[in-house]
Design an enzyme around this catalytic site. Structure first.
Site, mmCIF file in Angstrom:
data_model
loop_
_atom_site.group_PDB
_atom_site.id
_atom_site.type_symbol
_atom_site.label_atom_id
_atom_site.label_comp_id
_atom_site.label_asym_id
_atom_site.label_seq_id
_atom_site.Cartn_x
_atom_site.Cartn_y
_atom_site.Cartn_z
ATOM 1 N N ASP A 88 -25.509 -39.382 3.412
ATOM 2 C CA ASP A 88 -26.269 -39.644 2.196
ATOM 3 C C ASP A 88 -27.235 -40.808 2.361
ATOM 4 O O ASP A 88 -26.831 -41.972 2.337
ATOM 5 C CB ASP A 88 -25.294 -39.925 1.043
ATOM 6 C CG ASP A 88 -25.993 -40.084 -0.294
ATOM 7 O OD1 ASP A 88 -27.144 -39.639 -0.413
ATOM 8 O OD2 ASP A 88 -25.380 -40.665 -1.209
ATOM 9 N N ASP A 297 -33.791 -38.179 0.065
ATOM 10 C CA ASP A 297 -32.356 -38.276 -0.159
ATOM 11 C C ASP A 297 -31.647 -37.081 0.463
ATOM 12 O O ASP A 297 -31.758 -35.962 -0.032
ATOM 13 C CB ASP A 297 -32.078 -38.331 -1.667
ATOM 14 C CG ASP A 297 -30.617 -38.606 -1.989
ATOM 15 O OD1 ASP A 297 -29.813 -38.710 -1.046
ATOM 16 O OD2 ASP A 297 -30.290 -38.713 -3.178
#
Length: 420
Positions: A88, A297
């Site tokens: 992440d 992201d």
């Protein structure tokens, strides 16, 4: 920071954008790779690298695609214990579910047990490290407890600790990184699936894995190559860290990272998107765009655009796809979907970042939530800041260079698992 991101039903997806962002440094010009299945004084984090003198080849650990996320394998503890966490780039804290776990989601693999590791140590609330994470608080036992919340509604709570992280090179040599700060989660809730043992925080903030290990490998930089959605789970791609992970060569385009008060997200500037040959400006009729209006992201599957930009993009997609879209099926989770027995032949999109035009084939823009249905992997937000999600990042070697403050893109078939 919280963004109004998801008023859309995507059962298998999470938006891993933490509500709390925070700040780590570890010196050798060594890079390592991880296969793919968010200002700290250096005194806080002494040199952690061990075993380099005998090392040759590239250190790595496996990670693969699963249900829209990328599970990255790391080994923690002594003896090494494998964990599979969501890779992440939109958050900082690395955490895994830990024994005892009284209020945790179900996971297939055993949970990490701190009592079985000789290198595990809790961080005292009197330590400066406890304050590196904004949410670190003191428990009655003088341990540093944390709460880390995400915009998806997921929450992890537990104890901040330090452990040894083990990476393995291509030659089989173990590389030990000692004293890595992580969260031992004892209370974890949210939409996690049973393959996910936590999250690997790869953001730009001080407590991220990138910031902690950067000085051990020649600088804070890394590159990733994400396989497309629905790639077989047995196919892995690579993530490389440190000096040597730079993305270069023919076909590379680069865009500046935009520095903001929040150090976690990798902010870039999107000028517009072309649907086929039709260019759509990010701000519609406005001549200028705000710097840092998007961030990349890997923990968010769809690309999320401000509504005033999303609407014309969708309208133009409808104009250029020679099919009638499916109407009013909220279970699909996307607003623009088509039913077809074959792969959808939609227009090529071009994301026009500042200084970098990134072309997107249908495999990167249309995903199949169920057989015979293809949906544009974009959604909208009321926020002025959008997210460039992992669907669109697939099949590109993407380099994040926090030293030079640039992000670079190079087209690549990530299923080939080639070196960068």
């Amino acid at each position: 920071m919280a963004y109004d991101l998801f008023h859309v039903v995507i059962i298998i997806f999470l938006v891993f954008l933490p509500l709390h962002f925070s700040p780590i440094k570890a010196n050798t010009d060594v890079s390592f790779s991880i296969n793919l299945i968010r200002k700290t004084s250096p005194k806080l984090f002494p040199q952690r690298l061990r075993g380099l003198s005998a090392m040759s080849g590239t250190p790595q650990s496996p990670t693969g695609a699963y249900l829209g996320h990328y599970l990255m394998e790391l080994s923690i503890g002594t003896p090494p214990f494998k964990i599979y966490g969501i890779a992440d780039t939109g958050s900082d804290l690395t955490w895994t579910q830990c024994v005892p776990c009284n209020n945790c989601y179900k996971q297939l693999n055993p949970m990490f047990d701190p009592q079985k590791s000789s290198s595990y140590s809790n961080i005292s609330c009197d330590s400066n490290l406890c304050h590196e994470l904004d949410t670190g608080v003191c428990s009655p036992q003088k341990q540093c407890n944390y709460t880390y919340a995400y915009a998806s509604g997921s929450i992890t709570q537990g104890v901040l600790a330090q452990e040894t992280v083990t990476l393995t090179s291509t030659t089989g040599t173990n590389i030990l990184l000692k004293g890595i700060m992580f969260g031992c989660g004892h209370n974890n809730t949210g939409g996690f699936n049973d393959h996910e043992m936590g999250i690997i925080g790869l953001g730009g903030g001080p407590v991220s894995l990138i910031s902690q290990i950067g000085s051990s490998f020649g600088g804070k930089m890394f590159s990733q190559c994400l396989v497309p959605f629905h790639t077989d789970v047995s196919v892995y791609s690579k993530m490389s860290f440190g000096k040597g992970s730079e993305v270069s060569g023919e076909g590379v385009v680069s865009t500046p990272l935009v520095a903001k008060e929040d150090k976690t997200p990798y902010f870039v500037t999107l000028l517009g998107i072309s649907v086929g040959n039709n260019y759509l400006h990010y701000n519609g009729s406005s001549e200028t765009v705000e710097k840092g209006n998007m961030f990349l992201d890997s923990g968010t599957p769809p690309t999320i655009l401000p509504t005033q930009f999303y609407d014309p993009v969708v309208a133009e997609m409808k104009n250029q796809v020679a099919m009638e879209p499916i109407v009013d099926d909220p279970d699909l989770g996307f607003q623009l979907c088509y039913q077809t027995k074959k792969n959808l032949h939609g227009p090529i999109l071009t994301a026009h970042f500042e200084g970098a035009d990134v072309t997107l084939e249908p495999i990167q823009t249309f995903i199949s939530p169920k057989d015979g249905v293809f949906c544009l992997g974009f959604t909208n937000t009321s926020s002025d800041v959008g997210i460039y999600g992992n669907f669109a990042q697939s099949n590109y070697l993407i380099g994040f260079d926090l030293e030079a403050q640039v992000v670079s893109f190079k087209p690549r078939d990530c299923t080939k698992n080639t070196e960068s």
